[in-house]
Motif scaffolding. Structure first.
Motif, PDB file in Angstrom:
ATOM      1  N   ASN A  74       0.813  -1.220   0.000  1.00  0.00           N
ATOM      2  CA  ASN A  74       0.000   0.000   0.000  1.00  0.00           C
ATOM      3  C   ASN A  74       0.844   1.267   0.000  1.00  0.00           C
ATOM      4  O   ASN A  74       0.379   2.321  -0.426  1.00  0.00           O
ATOM      5  CB  ASN A  74      -0.947   0.021   1.195  1.00  0.00           C
ATOM      6  N   CYS A  75       2.069   1.152   0.487  1.00  0.00           N
ATOM      7  CA  CYS A  75       2.962   2.310   0.533  1.00  0.00           C
ATOM      8  C   CYS A  75       3.917   2.383  -0.655  1.00  0.00           C
ATOM      9  O   CYS A  75       4.802   3.228  -0.683  1.00  0.00           O
ATOM     10  CB  CYS A  75       3.737   2.309   1.848  1.00  0.00           C
ATOM     11  N   GLY A  76       3.718   1.499  -1.627  1.00  0.00           N
ATOM     12  CA  GLY A  76       4.489   1.600  -2.863  1.00  0.00           C
ATOM     13  C   GLY A  76       5.692   0.702  -2.967  1.00  0.00           C
ATOM     14  O   GLY A  76       6.433   0.777  -3.949  1.00  0.00           O
ATOM     15  N   PHE A  77       5.912  -0.156  -1.987  1.00  0.00           N
ATOM     16  CA  PHE A  77       7.017  -1.107  -2.077  1.00  0.00           C
ATOM     17  C   PHE A  77       6.514  -2.334  -2.824  1.00  0.00           C
ATOM     18  O   PHE A  77       5.554  -2.962  -2.415  1.00  0.00           O
ATOM     19  CB  PHE A  77       7.520  -1.481  -0.675  1.00  0.00           C
ATOM     20  N   ARG A  78       7.149  -2.679  -3.907  1.00  0.00           N
ATOM     21  CA  ARG A  78       6.658  -3.748  -4.769  1.00  0.00           C
ATOM     22  C   ARG A  78       7.050  -5.135  -4.289  1.00  0.00           C
ATOM     23  O   ARG A  78       6.555  -6.124  -4.795  1.00  0.00           O
ATOM     24  CB  ARG A  78       7.133  -3.520  -6.206  1.00  0.00           C
ATOM     25  N   SER A  79       7.927  -5.205  -3.315  1.00  0.00           N
ATOM     26  CA  SER A  79       8.349  -6.510  -2.795  1.00  0.00           C
ATOM     27  C   SER A  79       8.417  -6.429  -1.275  1.00  0.00           C
ATOM     28  O   SER A  79       8.988  -5.469  -0.734  1.00  0.00           O
ATOM     29  CB  SER A  79       9.701  -6.862  -3.396  1.00  0.00           C
ATOM     30  N   PRO A  80       7.836  -7.391  -0.577  1.00  0.00           N
ATOM     31  CA  PRO A  80       7.908  -7.376   0.886  1.00  0.00           C
ATOM     32  C   PRO A  80       9.349  -7.391   1.398  1.00  0.00           C
ATOM     33  O   PRO A  80       9.670  -6.716   2.379  1.00  0.00           O
ATOM     34  CB  PRO A  80       7.172  -8.653   1.301  1.00  0.00           C
ATOM     35  N   SER A  81      10.220  -8.110   0.733  1.00  0.00           N
ATOM     36  CA  SER A  81      11.612  -8.171   1.199  1.00  0.00           C
ATOM     37  C   SER A  81      12.306  -6.812   1.062  1.00  0.00           C
ATOM     38  O   SER A  81      13.073  -6.411   1.938  1.00  0.00           O
ATOM     39  CB  SER A  81      12.393  -9.263   0.475  1.00  0.00           C
ATOM     40  N   TYR A  82      12.017  -6.082  -0.023  1.00  0.00           N
ATOM     41  CA  TYR A  82      12.608  -4.747  -0.179  1.00  0.00           C
ATOM     42  C   TYR A  82      12.051  -3.800   0.884  1.00  0.00           C
ATOM     43  O   TYR A  82      12.797  -3.005   1.472  1.00  0.00           O
ATOM     44  CB  TYR A  82      12.363  -4.188  -1.585  1.00  0.00           C
ATOM     45  N   TYR A  83      10.766  -3.887   1.156  1.00  0.00           N
ATOM     46  CA  TYR A  83      10.154  -3.057   2.202  1.00  0.00           C
ATOM     47  C   TYR A  83      10.821  -3.319   3.550  1.00  0.00           C
ATOM     48  O   TYR A  83      11.214  -2.387   4.251  1.00  0.00           O
ATOM     49  CB  TYR A  83       8.649  -3.315   2.276  1.00  0.00           C
ATOM     50  N   ILE A  84      10.958  -4.582   3.902  1.00  0.00           N
ATOM     51  CA  ILE A  84      11.543  -4.932   5.202  1.00  0.00           C
ATOM     52  C   ILE A  84      12.984  -4.441   5.282  1.00  0.00           C
ATOM     53  O   ILE A  84      13.402  -3.890   6.310  1.00  0.00           O
ATOM     54  CB  ILE A  84      11.426  -6.446   5.455  1.00  0.00           C
ATOM     55  N   GLU A  85      13.744  -4.613   4.221  1.00  0.00           N
ATOM     56  CA  GLU A  85      15.138  -4.164   4.215  1.00  0.00           C
ATOM     57  C   GLU A  85      15.233  -2.639   4.311  1.00  0.00           C
ATOM     58  O   GLU A  85      16.051  -2.104   5.064  1.00  0.00           O
ATOM     59  CB  GLU A  85      15.860  -4.668   2.965  1.00  0.00           C
ATOM     60  N   ALA A  86      14.413  -1.922   3.556  1.00  0.00           N
ATOM     61  CA  ALA A  86      14.418  -0.453   3.622  1.00  0.00           C
ATOM     62  C   ALA A  86      14.025   0.013   5.020  1.00  0.00           C
ATOM     63  O   ALA A  86      14.622   0.952   5.570  1.00  0.00           O
ATOM     64  CB  ALA A  86      13.452   0.121   2.577  1.00  0.00           C
ATOM     65  N   HIS A  92      16.347   0.594  12.017  1.00  0.00           N
ATOM     66  CA  HIS A  92      17.174  -0.371  12.754  1.00  0.00           C
ATOM     67  C   HIS A  92      16.368  -1.484  13.419  1.00  0.00           C
ATOM     68  O   HIS A  92      16.748  -1.994  14.469  1.00  0.00           O
ATOM     69  CB  HIS A  92      18.067   0.343  13.771  1.00  0.00           C
ATOM     70  N   CYS A  93      15.249  -1.812  12.824  1.00  0.00           N
ATOM     71  CA  CYS A  93      14.443  -2.959  13.232  1.00  0.00           C
ATOM     72  C   CYS A  93      13.513  -3.289  12.069  1.00  0.00           C
ATOM     73  O   CYS A  93      13.359  -2.494  11.154  1.00  0.00           O
ATOM     74  CB  CYS A  93      13.636  -2.669  14.501  1.00  0.00           C
ATOM     75  N   THR A  94      12.898  -4.449  12.110  1.00  0.00           N
ATOM     76  CA  THR A  94      11.952  -4.817  11.057  1.00  0.00           C
ATOM     77  C   THR A  94      10.593  -4.193  11.367  1.00  0.00           C
ATOM     78  O   THR A  94      10.335  -3.789  12.507  1.00  0.00           O
ATOM     79  CB  THR A  94      11.791  -6.347  10.969  1.00  0.00           C
ATOM     80  N   PRO A  95       9.707  -4.126  10.379  1.00  0.00           N
ATOM     81  CA  PRO A  95       8.353  -3.622  10.656  1.00  0.00           C
ATOM     82  C   PRO A  95       7.658  -4.452  11.740  1.00  0.00           C
ATOM     83  O   PRO A  95       6.958  -3.892  12.598  1.00  0.00           O
ATOM     84  CB  PRO A  95       7.628  -3.756   9.315  1.00  0.00           C
ATOM     85  N   PHE A  96       7.864  -5.765  11.730  1.00  0.00           N
ATOM     86  CA  PHE A  96       7.263  -6.616  12.755  1.00  0.00           C
ATOM     87  C   PHE A  96       7.792  -6.256  14.146  1.00  0.00           C
ATOM     88  O   PHE A  96       7.016  -6.124  15.099  1.00  0.00           O
ATOM     89  CB  PHE A  96       7.549  -8.100  12.447  1.00  0.00           C
ATOM     90  N   GLN A  97       9.101  -6.092  14.279  1.00  0.00           N
ATOM     91  CA  GLN A  97       9.687  -5.714  15.568  1.00  0.00           C
ATOM     92  C   GLN A  97       9.186  -4.344  16.012  1.00  0.00           C
ATOM     93  O   GLN A  97       8.904  -4.135  17.196  1.00  0.00           O
ATOM     94  CB  GLN A  97      11.217  -5.705  15.473  1.00  0.00           C
ATOM     95  N   TYR A  98       9.080  -3.407  15.060  1.00  0.00           N
ATOM     96  CA  TYR A  98       8.571  -2.074  15.380  1.00  0.00           C
ATOM     97  C   TYR A  98       7.153  -2.166  15.938  1.00  0.00           C
ATOM     98  O   TYR A  98       6.841  -1.586  16.978  1.00  0.00           O
ATOM     99  CB  TYR A  98       8.592  -1.186  14.126  1.00  0.00           C
ATOM    100  N   ARG A  99       6.304  -2.886  15.254  1.00  0.00           N
ATOM    101  CA  ARG A  99       4.905  -3.014  15.670  1.00  0.00           C
ATOM    102  C   ARG A  99       4.808  -3.700  17.038  1.00  0.00           C
ATOM    103  O   ARG A  99       4.043  -3.271  17.890  1.00  0.00           O
ATOM    104  CB  ARG A  99       4.099  -3.785  14.624  1.00  0.00           C
ATOM    105  N   LYS A 100       5.594  -4.716  17.218  1.00  0.00           N
ATOM    106  CA  LYS A 100       5.572  -5.455  18.484  1.00  0.00           C
ATOM    107  C   LYS A 100       5.981  -4.546  19.645  1.00  0.00           C
ATOM    108  O   LYS A 100       5.348  -4.556  20.703  1.00  0.00           O
ATOM    109  CB  LYS A 100       6.502  -6.660  18.388  1.00  0.00           C
TER     110      LYS A 100
END
Length: 104
Positions: A74-86, A92-100
């Motif tokens: 939804n935010c324009g990242f075409r690949s989940p892996s690229y989103y997580i890496e960016a 300095h954490c993954t989106p999952f870690q941030y949310r948690k």
């Protein structure tokens, strides 16, 4: 001048955006777009777009229960892996870690 570019990026950050589209919207050549934007913001158009997308994804991580991959898409990242890496590079954490962290 750069306001039109910023406006376009803000309105379309969730879509695939090309420099040609931005230039056509702003009524500049592609090189003029890049030069004007860099002078105004101090960064490249696509570095700014990446930061904008990441900021929007943080807003969605905080306010929705959408999956990580849905938020990235939804935010324009075409690949989940690229989103997580960016995200990891920026925060300095993954989106999952941030949310948690935010929810505990």
């Amino acid at each position: 001048m750069a306001q039109r570019i910023l406006s376009y990026l803000t309105a379309h950050y969730g879509e695939k955006i090309t420099l040609a589209q931005i230039a056509a919207y702003a009524s500049y050549t592609e090189s003029e777009c890049c030069r004007i934007f860099k002078r105004f913001t101090g960064e490249s158009i696509f570095a700014y777009l990446r930061e904008l997308r990441l900021e929007q994804s943080v807003r969605l991580l905080d306010s929705t229960d959408q999956s990580i991959s849905e938020i990235g898409e939804n935010c324009g990242f075409r690949s989940p892996s690229y989103y997580i890496e960016a995200f990891r590079q920026q925060f300095h954490c993954t989106p999952f870690q941030y949310r948690k962290k935010k929810r505990t």
